[in-house]
Design a protein around this motif. Structure first.
Motif, PDB file in Angstrom:
ATOM      1  N   LEU A 177       0.825  -1.205   0.000  1.00 38.58           N
ATOM      2  CA  LEU A 177       0.000   0.000   0.000  1.00 38.58           C
ATOM      3  C   LEU A 177       0.860   1.256   0.000  1.00 38.58           C
ATOM      4  O   LEU A 177       0.607   2.195  -0.759  1.00 38.58           O
ATOM      5  CB  LEU A 177      -0.944   0.002   1.204  1.00 38.58           C
ATOM      6  CG  LEU A 177      -2.058  -1.038   1.177  1.00 38.58           C
ATOM      7  CD1 LEU A 177      -2.761  -1.100   2.530  1.00 38.58           C
ATOM      8  CD2 LEU A 177      -3.056  -0.762   0.059  1.00 38.58           C
ATOM      9  N   LEU A 178       1.878   1.274   0.839  1.00 34.05           N
ATOM     10  CA  LEU A 178       2.755   2.442   0.927  1.00 34.05           C
ATOM     11  C   LEU A 178       3.521   2.686  -0.374  1.00 34.05           C
ATOM     12  O   LEU A 178       3.865   3.822  -0.695  1.00 34.05           O
ATOM     13  CB  LEU A 178       3.724   2.302   2.096  1.00 34.05           C
ATOM     14  CG  LEU A 178       3.086   2.340   3.491  1.00 34.05           C
ATOM     15  CD1 LEU A 178       4.147   2.103   4.561  1.00 34.05           C
ATOM     16  CD2 LEU A 178       2.333   3.630   3.730  1.00 34.05           C
ATOM     17  N   GLY A 192      -7.431  -0.682  -5.500  1.00 35.88           N
ATOM     18  CA  GLY A 192      -7.539  -2.128  -5.542  1.00 35.88           C
ATOM     19  C   GLY A 192      -8.526  -2.602  -4.491  1.00 35.88           C
ATOM     20  O   GLY A 192      -9.218  -1.801  -3.853  1.00 35.88           O
ATOM     21  N   VAL A 193      -8.574  -3.911  -4.327  1.00 38.72           N
ATOM     22  CA  VAL A 193      -9.450  -4.499  -3.318  1.00 38.72           C
ATOM     23  C   VAL A 193      -8.617  -5.094  -2.198  1.00 38.72           C
ATOM     24  O   VAL A 193      -7.430  -5.400  -2.367  1.00 38.72           O
ATOM     25  CB  VAL A 193     -10.397  -5.564  -3.919  1.00 38.72           C
ATOM     26  CG1 VAL A 193     -11.293  -4.951  -4.979  1.00 38.72           C
ATOM     27  CG2 VAL A 193      -9.639  -6.751  -4.472  1.00 38.72           C
ATOM     28  N   LEU A 194      -9.252  -5.247  -1.045  1.00 38.69           N
ATOM     29  CA  LEU A 194      -8.634  -5.833   0.140  1.00 38.69           C
ATOM     30  C   LEU A 194      -9.117  -7.268   0.268  1.00 38.69           C
ATOM     31  O   LEU A 194     -10.322  -7.547   0.122  1.00 38.69           O
ATOM     32  CB  LEU A 194      -9.028  -5.039   1.379  1.00 38.69           C
ATOM     33  CG  LEU A 194      -8.676  -3.551   1.336  1.00 38.69           C
ATOM     34  CD1 LEU A 194      -9.402  -2.795   2.435  1.00 38.69           C
ATOM     35  CD2 LEU A 194      -7.171  -3.369   1.460  1.00 38.69           C
ATOM     36  N   HIS A 222      -4.819  -9.780   4.421  1.00 36.92           N
ATOM     37  CA  HIS A 222      -3.633 -10.552   4.050  1.00 36.92           C
ATOM     38  C   HIS A 222      -3.080 -10.192   2.679  1.00 36.92           C
ATOM     39  O   HIS A 222      -1.904 -10.416   2.406  1.00 36.92           O
ATOM     40  CB  HIS A 222      -3.951 -12.054   4.036  1.00 36.92           C
ATOM     41  CG  HIS A 222      -4.210 -12.639   5.383  1.00 36.92           C
ATOM     42  ND1 HIS A 222      -3.215 -13.013   6.234  1.00 36.92           N
ATOM     43  CD2 HIS A 222      -5.370 -12.902   6.026  1.00 36.92           C
ATOM     44  CE1 HIS A 222      -3.732 -13.498   7.347  1.00 36.92           C
ATOM     45  NE2 HIS A 222      -5.043 -13.444   7.246  1.00 36.92           N
ATOM     46  N   GLU A 223      -3.934  -9.687   1.797  1.00 40.54           N
ATOM     47  CA  GLU A 223      -3.530  -9.432   0.413  1.00 40.54           C
ATOM     48  C   GLU A 223      -4.313  -8.246  -0.139  1.00 40.54           C
ATOM     49  O   GLU A 223      -5.357  -7.878   0.408  1.00 40.54           O
ATOM     50  CB  GLU A 223      -3.830 -10.649  -0.483  1.00 40.54           C
ATOM     51  CG  GLU A 223      -3.177 -11.934  -0.045  1.00 40.54           C
ATOM     52  CD  GLU A 223      -3.603 -13.132  -0.889  1.00 40.54           C
ATOM     53  OE1 GLU A 223      -3.999 -12.933  -2.070  1.00 40.54           O
ATOM     54  OE2 GLU A 223      -3.552 -14.252  -0.367  1.00 40.54           O
ATOM     55  N   ILE A 224      -3.822  -7.700  -1.242  1.00 38.58           N
ATOM     56  CA  ILE A 224      -4.567  -6.698  -1.997  1.00 38.58           C
ATOM     57  C   ILE A 224      -4.469  -7.028  -3.480  1.00 38.58           C
ATOM     58  O   ILE A 224      -3.562  -7.754  -3.898  1.00 38.58           O
ATOM     59  CB  ILE A 224      -4.034  -5.260  -1.763  1.00 38.58           C
ATOM     60  CG1 ILE A 224      -2.581  -5.118  -2.241  1.00 38.58           C
ATOM     61  CG2 ILE A 224      -4.196  -4.845  -0.319  1.00 38.58           C
ATOM     62  CD1 ILE A 224      -2.065  -3.681  -2.288  1.00 38.58           C
ATOM     63  N   SER A 225      -5.393  -6.482  -4.237  1.00 38.23           N
ATOM     64  CA  SER A 225      -5.186  -6.465  -5.684  1.00 38.23           C
ATOM     65  C   SER A 225      -4.493  -5.148  -5.991  1.00 38.23           C
ATOM     66  O   SER A 225      -4.602  -4.179  -5.234  1.00 38.23           O
ATOM     67  CB  SER A 225      -6.515  -6.586  -6.444  1.00 38.23           C
ATOM     68  OG  SER A 225      -7.282  -5.404  -6.305  1.00 38.23           O
ATOM     69  N   GLU A 226      -3.770  -5.122  -7.102  1.00 40.75           N
ATOM     70  CA  GLU A 226      -2.985  -3.940  -7.444  1.00 40.75           C
ATOM     71  C   GLU A 226      -3.446  -3.361  -8.779  1.00 40.75           C
ATOM     72  O   GLU A 226      -4.036  -4.059  -9.599  1.00 40.75           O
ATOM     73  CB  GLU A 226      -1.503  -4.307  -7.495  1.00 40.75           C
ATOM     74  CG  GLU A 226      -0.997  -4.778  -6.126  1.00 40.75           C
ATOM     75  CD  GLU A 226       0.490  -5.056  -6.100  1.00 40.75           C
ATOM     76  OE1 GLU A 226       1.257  -4.094  -6.278  1.00 40.75           O
ATOM     77  OE2 GLU A 226       0.857  -6.231  -5.923  1.00 40.75           O
TER      78      GLU A 226
END
Length: 153
Positions: free
Chosen positions: A26-27, A41-43, A55-59
């Protein structure tokens, strides 16, 4: 680079925990330079009773519309990331909400953000909303129709 999770809470003691690898991703999308466009993105993560762990994200990727002060998450990679995580985890990892960046130090949701979330983010369970600023992260939950800001622990 951080090796510590980021934790937020609400007034009832429910936690939002963002894992270190996610914090770092994210940063990396902060709009530090004046030419950087917004990202979104989504969480993806799990619900543990009243607590939520990301735990993850889409980018961002192909298909997304990105401008300095606007982003529209349209690429197929976002749904694909949710589907893959869900399948890999036998349903434990799921879609939890949305993230995007703002070109401001202390981010706050715009009227467009609030309207979009109210119209398009419908769920029985609380959904997580994050805005990544240059120096801080704004976090909230959407609970039914209410958007409830969270506090950093």
């Amino acid at each position: 680079m951080t090796d510590t999770e980021l934790t937020f809470t609400d007034n009832f003691g429910s936690l939002l925990v963002i894992m270190p690898s996610v914090v770092n991703k994210l940063l990396s999308y902060r709009q530090i330079d004046s030419l950087n466009n917004e990202s979104a993105g989504v969480l993806i993560g799990e619900r543990r009773e009243s607590h939520i762990v990301v735990h993850e994200i889409s980018e961002p990727g192909e298909g997304d519309i990105r401008r300095r002060c606007f982003v529209d998450r349209r690429g197929p990679q976002h749904q694909a990331a949710v589907d893959e995580a869900f399948a890999r985890s036998s349903g434990t990892l799921q879609y939890l909400g949305e993230w995007h960046t703002h070109p401001e130090d202390q981010p706050t949701p715009s009227a467009m953000d609030l309207g979009t979330w109210r119209r398009n983010l419908a769920a029985q369970d609380p959904m997580v909303l994050l805005i990544i600023g240059r120096k801080d992260i704004w976090a909230a939950k959407k609970i039914i129709e209410r958007i409830v800001p969270l506090f950093r622990v």
